[in-house]
Structure formats: C-alpha cells, structure tokens
Design a protein around this motif. Structure first.
Motif, PDB file in Angstrom:
ATOM      1  N   ILE A  16       0.832  -1.205   0.000  1.00  0.00           N
ATOM      2  CA  ILE A  16       0.000   0.000   0.000  1.00  0.00           C
ATOM      3  C   ILE A  16       0.867   1.254   0.000  1.00  0.00           C
ATOM      4  CG2 ILE A  16      -1.684   1.322   1.360  1.00  0.00           C
ATOM      5  CD1 ILE A  16      -2.884  -1.059  -0.030  1.00  0.00           C
ATOM      6  N   SER A  17       1.952   1.252   0.759  1.00  0.00           N
ATOM      7  CA  SER A  17       2.812   2.436   0.815  1.00  0.00           C
ATOM      8  C   SER A  17       3.509   2.676  -0.522  1.00  0.00           C
ATOM      9  CB  SER A  17       3.837   2.306   1.940  1.00  0.00           C
ATOM     10  OG  SER A  17       4.739   1.271   1.668  1.00  0.00           O
ATOM     11  N   LYS A  18       3.771   1.615  -1.292  1.00  0.00           N
ATOM     12  CA  LYS A  18       4.397   1.777  -2.606  1.00  0.00           C
ATOM     13  C   LYS A  18       3.452   2.441  -3.602  1.00  0.00           C
ATOM     14  CE  LYS A  18       7.632  -2.093  -2.715  1.00  0.00           C
ATOM     15  NZ  LYS A  18       7.948  -3.347  -3.395  1.00  0.00           N
ATOM     16  N   LEU A  19       2.165   2.218  -3.429  1.00  0.00           N
ATOM     17  CA  LEU A  19       1.198   2.742  -4.390  1.00  0.00           C
ATOM     18  C   LEU A  19       1.206   4.262  -4.447  1.00  0.00           C
ATOM     19  CD1 LEU A  19      -1.930   0.511  -3.848  1.00  0.00           C
ATOM     20  CD2 LEU A  19      -0.287   0.415  -5.691  1.00  0.00           C
ATOM     21  N   GLY A  20       1.096   4.887  -3.297  1.00  0.00           N
ATOM     22  CA  GLY A  20       1.082   6.342  -3.257  1.00  0.00           C
ATOM     23  C   GLY A  20      -0.002   6.934  -4.133  1.00  0.00           C
ATOM     24  N   ASP A  21       0.371   7.797  -5.068  1.00  0.00           N
ATOM     25  CA  ASP A  21      -0.603   8.467  -5.930  1.00  0.00           C
ATOM     26  C   ASP A  21      -0.886   7.664  -7.211  1.00  0.00           C
ATOM     27  OD1 ASP A  21       1.865   8.823  -7.003  1.00  0.00           O
ATOM     28  OD2 ASP A  21       1.575  10.935  -7.508  1.00  0.00           O
ATOM     29  N   LYS A  22      -0.334   6.480  -7.337  1.00  0.00           N
ATOM     30  CA  LYS A  22      -0.566   5.630  -8.514  1.00  0.00           C
ATOM     31  C   LYS A  22      -1.844   4.794  -8.382  1.00  0.00           C
ATOM     32  CE  LYS A  22       3.765   5.846 -10.354  1.00  0.00           C
ATOM     33  NZ  LYS A  22       4.076   6.369 -11.602  1.00  0.00           N
ATOM     34  N   THR A  23      -2.563   4.925  -7.292  1.00  0.00           N
ATOM     35  CA  THR A  23      -3.758   4.119  -7.040  1.00  0.00           C
ATOM     36  C   THR A  23      -4.781   4.282  -8.158  1.00  0.00           C
ATOM     37  OG1 THR A  23      -3.422   4.411  -4.675  1.00  0.00           O
ATOM     38  CG2 THR A  23      -5.563   3.628  -5.360  1.00  0.00           C
ATOM     39  N   ASP A  24      -4.999   5.508  -8.606  1.00  0.00           N
ATOM     40  CA  ASP A  24      -6.002   5.751  -9.639  1.00  0.00           C
ATOM     41  C   ASP A  24      -5.615   5.145 -10.989  1.00  0.00           C
ATOM     42  OD1 ASP A  24      -7.681   7.050  -7.907  1.00  0.00           O
ATOM     43  OD2 ASP A  24      -6.875   9.043  -8.366  1.00  0.00           O
ATOM     44  N   GLU A  25      -4.339   4.866 -11.204  1.00  0.00           N
ATOM     45  CA  GLU A  25      -3.903   4.206 -12.439  1.00  0.00           C
ATOM     46  C   GLU A  25      -4.030   2.690 -12.327  1.00  0.00           C
ATOM     47  OE1 GLU A  25       0.091   5.277 -13.411  1.00  0.00           O
ATOM     48  OE2 GLU A  25      -0.273   7.391 -12.971  1.00  0.00           O
ATOM     49  N   ILE A  26      -3.760   2.151 -11.152  1.00  0.00           N
ATOM     50  CA  ILE A  26      -3.692   0.701 -10.963  1.00  0.00           C
ATOM     51  C   ILE A  26      -5.073   0.069 -10.817  1.00  0.00           C
ATOM     52  CG2 ILE A  26      -2.904  -1.085  -9.358  1.00  0.00           C
ATOM     53  CD1 ILE A  26      -0.416   0.629  -8.892  1.00  0.00           C
ATOM     54  N   ILE A  27      -5.974   0.700 -10.090  1.00  0.00           N
ATOM     55  CA  ILE A  27      -7.289   0.101  -9.819  1.00  0.00           C
ATOM     56  C   ILE A  27      -8.045  -0.246 -11.100  1.00  0.00           C
ATOM     57  CG2 ILE A  27      -9.569   0.562  -8.842  1.00  0.00           C
ATOM     58  CD1 ILE A  27      -8.164   1.910  -6.503  1.00  0.00           C
ATOM     59  N   PRO A  28      -8.145   0.641 -12.087  1.00  0.00           N
ATOM     60  CA  PRO A  28      -8.855   0.242 -13.316  1.00  0.00           C
ATOM     61  C   PRO A  28      -8.221  -0.948 -14.030  1.00  0.00           C
ATOM     62  CG  PRO A  28      -8.616   2.614 -13.246  1.00  0.00           C
ATOM     63  CD  PRO A  28      -7.799   2.063 -12.124  1.00  0.00           C
ATOM     64  N   LYS A  29      -6.899  -1.019 -14.051  1.00  0.00           N
ATOM     65  CA  LYS A  29      -6.221  -2.144 -14.701  1.00  0.00           C
ATOM     66  C   LYS A  29      -6.538  -3.452 -13.990  1.00  0.00           C
ATOM     67  CE  LYS A  29      -2.312   0.669 -16.177  1.00  0.00           C
ATOM     68  NZ  LYS A  29      -0.884   0.918 -15.978  1.00  0.00           N
ATOM     69  N   VAL A  30      -6.538  -3.420 -12.666  1.00  0.00           N
ATOM     70  CA  VAL A  30      -6.816  -4.611 -11.874  1.00  0.00           C
ATOM     71  C   VAL A  30      -8.254  -5.068 -12.086  1.00  0.00           C
ATOM     72  CG1 VAL A  30      -7.040  -5.458  -9.503  1.00  0.00           C
ATOM     73  CG2 VAL A  30      -5.047  -4.116 -10.153  1.00  0.00           C
ATOM     74  N   LEU A  31      -9.195  -4.126 -12.056  1.00  0.00           N
ATOM     75  CA  LEU A  31     -10.607  -4.472 -12.247  1.00  0.00           C
ATOM     76  C   LEU A  31     -10.882  -5.007 -13.650  1.00  0.00           C
ATOM     77  CD1 LEU A  31     -12.424  -1.585 -10.383  1.00  0.00           C
ATOM     78  CD2 LEU A  31     -12.270  -3.966  -9.698  1.00  0.00           C
ATOM     79  N   GLU A  32     -10.262  -4.421 -14.647  1.00  0.00           N
ATOM     80  CA  GLU A  32     -10.482  -4.884 -16.020  1.00  0.00           C
ATOM     81  C   GLU A  32      -9.918  -6.285 -16.238  1.00  0.00           C
ATOM     82  OE1 GLU A  32      -9.056  -1.744 -18.538  1.00  0.00           O
ATOM     83  OE2 GLU A  32     -10.751  -0.450 -18.013  1.00  0.00           O
ATOM     84  N   SER A  33      -8.804  -6.614 -15.588  1.00  0.00           N
ATOM     85  CA  SER A  33      -8.277  -7.976 -15.734  1.00  0.00           C
ATOM     86  C   SER A  33      -9.221  -8.995 -15.109  1.00  0.00           C
ATOM     87  CB  SER A  33      -6.877  -8.082 -15.128  1.00  0.00           C
ATOM     88  OG  SER A  33      -6.919  -7.931 -13.731  1.00  0.00           O
ATOM     89  N   GLY A  34      -9.846  -8.648 -13.982  1.00  0.00           N
ATOM     90  CA  GLY A  34     -10.849  -9.525 -13.386  1.00  0.00           C
ATOM     91  C   GLY A  34     -12.111  -9.593 -14.223  1.00  0.00           C
ATOM     92  N   GLY A  35     -12.498  -8.466 -14.811  1.00  0.00           N
ATOM     93  CA  GLY A  35     -13.685  -8.427 -15.653  1.00  0.00           C
ATOM     94  C   GLY A  35     -13.543  -9.279 -16.897  1.00  0.00           C
ATOM     95  N   GLU A  36     -12.346  -9.359 -17.446  1.00  0.00           N
ATOM     96  CA  GLU A  36     -12.126 -10.182 -18.638  1.00  0.00           C
ATOM     97  C   GLU A  36     -12.307 -11.668 -18.331  1.00  0.00           C
ATOM     98  OE1 GLU A  36      -8.371  -9.061 -20.316  1.00  0.00           O
ATOM     99  OE2 GLU A  36      -9.066  -7.024 -20.712  1.00  0.00           O
ATOM    100  N   VAL A  37     -11.929 -12.083 -17.133  1.00  0.00           N
ATOM    101  CA  VAL A  37     -12.131 -13.476 -16.731  1.00  0.00           C
ATOM    102  C   VAL A  37     -13.630 -13.779 -16.657  1.00  0.00           C
ATOM    103  CG1 VAL A  37     -11.838 -15.112 -14.823  1.00  0.00           C
ATOM    104  CG2 VAL A  37      -9.948 -13.626 -15.486  1.00  0.00           C
ATOM    105  N   VAL A  38     -14.386 -12.875 -16.036  1.00  0.00           N
ATOM    106  CA  VAL A  38     -15.830 -13.062 -15.920  1.00  0.00           C
ATOM    107  C   VAL A  38     -16.477 -13.046 -17.303  1.00  0.00           C
ATOM    108  CG1 VAL A  38     -17.962 -12.094 -14.979  1.00  0.00           C
ATOM    109  CG2 VAL A  38     -15.890 -12.079 -13.594  1.00  0.00           C
ATOM    110  N   LEU A  39     -16.037 -12.139 -18.160  1.00  0.00           N
ATOM    111  CA  LEU A  39     -16.576 -12.048 -19.515  1.00  0.00           C
ATOM    112  C   LEU A  39     -16.407 -13.361 -20.274  1.00  0.00           C
ATOM    113  CD1 LEU A  39     -17.768 -10.332 -21.848  1.00  0.00           C
ATOM    114  CD2 LEU A  39     -15.423  -9.665 -22.396  1.00  0.00           C
ATOM    115  N   GLU A  40     -15.256 -13.980 -20.164  1.00  0.00           N
ATOM    116  CA  GLU A  40     -15.017 -15.252 -20.851  1.00  0.00           C
ATOM    117  C   GLU A  40     -15.926 -16.355 -20.325  1.00  0.00           C
ATOM    118  OE1 GLU A  40     -13.311 -15.766 -23.624  1.00  0.00           O
ATOM    119  OE2 GLU A  40     -13.042 -13.605 -23.540  1.00  0.00           O
ATOM    120  N   HIS A  41     -16.163 -16.376 -19.017  1.00  0.00           N
ATOM    121  CA  HIS A  41     -17.064 -17.379 -18.443  1.00  0.00           C
ATOM    122  C   HIS A  41     -18.495 -17.154 -18.924  1.00  0.00           C
ATOM    123  CE1 HIS A  41     -14.784 -19.697 -15.368  1.00  0.00           C
ATOM    124  NE2 HIS A  41     -13.927 -18.716 -15.542  1.00  0.00           N
TER     125      HIS A  41
END
Length: 143
Positions: A16-41
């Motif tokens: 969490i401390s490494k994230l700093g102000d990069k949180t807004d960049e990382i969260i969408p990427k993480v959610l989209e990777s999970g969404g692609e798994v659900v989409l395939e199912h």
C-alpha cells in the motif's frame, strides 16, 4: 468503553505504501483484468446455452454473443470503481439484447430457463479474484 486495535500485515502495508498516488492508475487495470475473466465465463456459458434443447431448429444469428462486452472501469457517484459485463444495444432487428438475455436466463411461459449468468458468476468468482490479485502484485512490482 472497550477499545480495539488491529494491525495490518507488514507485507500488505508495504504494498500500500508503494502505491502512493498511482492508485487511480492501478485500480482500473486490476478491475479490467478480473472483468475479462468473468466475460469469458459468461460468453462460454451463453454459447453453450443458445439453441440447445429446443423443439424447433434454432434461429440464432450469433448477435447476442457478439454484443457481449466489458465496460471500462469507471467511478460511480459513491466513489466506487465498477466494471460491468453486459450487452451492447440495439440489435439490427430493433429488439433489445437485454430482453433476449433475460428471457434466456429466466425463461418464459413456453420456453424453459437456460441460466448462463448466474452459473458464470458462481464459477468465475475465484479465478477473477486470482487474476486481480496477480495483476495487482505485478503492478506494485513495476512501481
């Protein structure tokens, strides 16, 4: 009055401390990777349920499957990030993809239900979480 104190695991606090102000960049990427798994199912369940077990020959055009997609990660009014799996509208014939998917999922008086969303939600939960966890760890290492 009782007082409770909880300590977070050290490795989690370091991530969490490494994230700093990069949180807004990382969260969408993480959610989209999970969404692609659900989409395939959802897509594989939909393909397997269309046209199977019908009394008459299937009139499927493949338009419902091709209209299935993933939205980009967006913030809602409560400040939560969301990714949605859904259908693009409208169809070429003017009907609604959501209506056809609803009839397929829940059935109607002369058509039995062929659920594809509910089973996909159940079976994709763990792989989705694993994909998001793996993407999060990869993004944190890149910082």
């Amino acid at each position: 009055m009782a007082k409770v104190s909880m300590r977070m695991p050290e490795d989690f606090l370091l991530k969490i401390s490494k994230l700093g102000d990069k949180t807004d960049e990382i969260i969408p990427k993480v959610l989209e990777s999970g969404g692609e798994v659900v989409l395939e199912h959802v897509k594989s369940n939909l393909k397997s349920s269309i046209g199977k077990g019908t009394k008459v020959k299937s009139r499927s055009t493949g338009e419902l499957v091709s209209s299935l997609g993933l939205s980009p990660a967006l913030l809602d009014r409560n400040g939560n990030h969301n990714v949605k799996v859904g259908f693009k509208e409208p169809r070429k014939d003017g009907d609604s993809n959501a209506k056809i998917a609803n009839i397929l999922e829940y059935g109607k008086s002369n058509q039995p239900a062929k659920p594809f969303l509910k089973p996909a939600r159940r079976t994709s939960r763990k792989p989705c979480i694993d994909a998001m966890r793996e993407r999060f760890d990869r993004e944190v290492k890149n910082i």
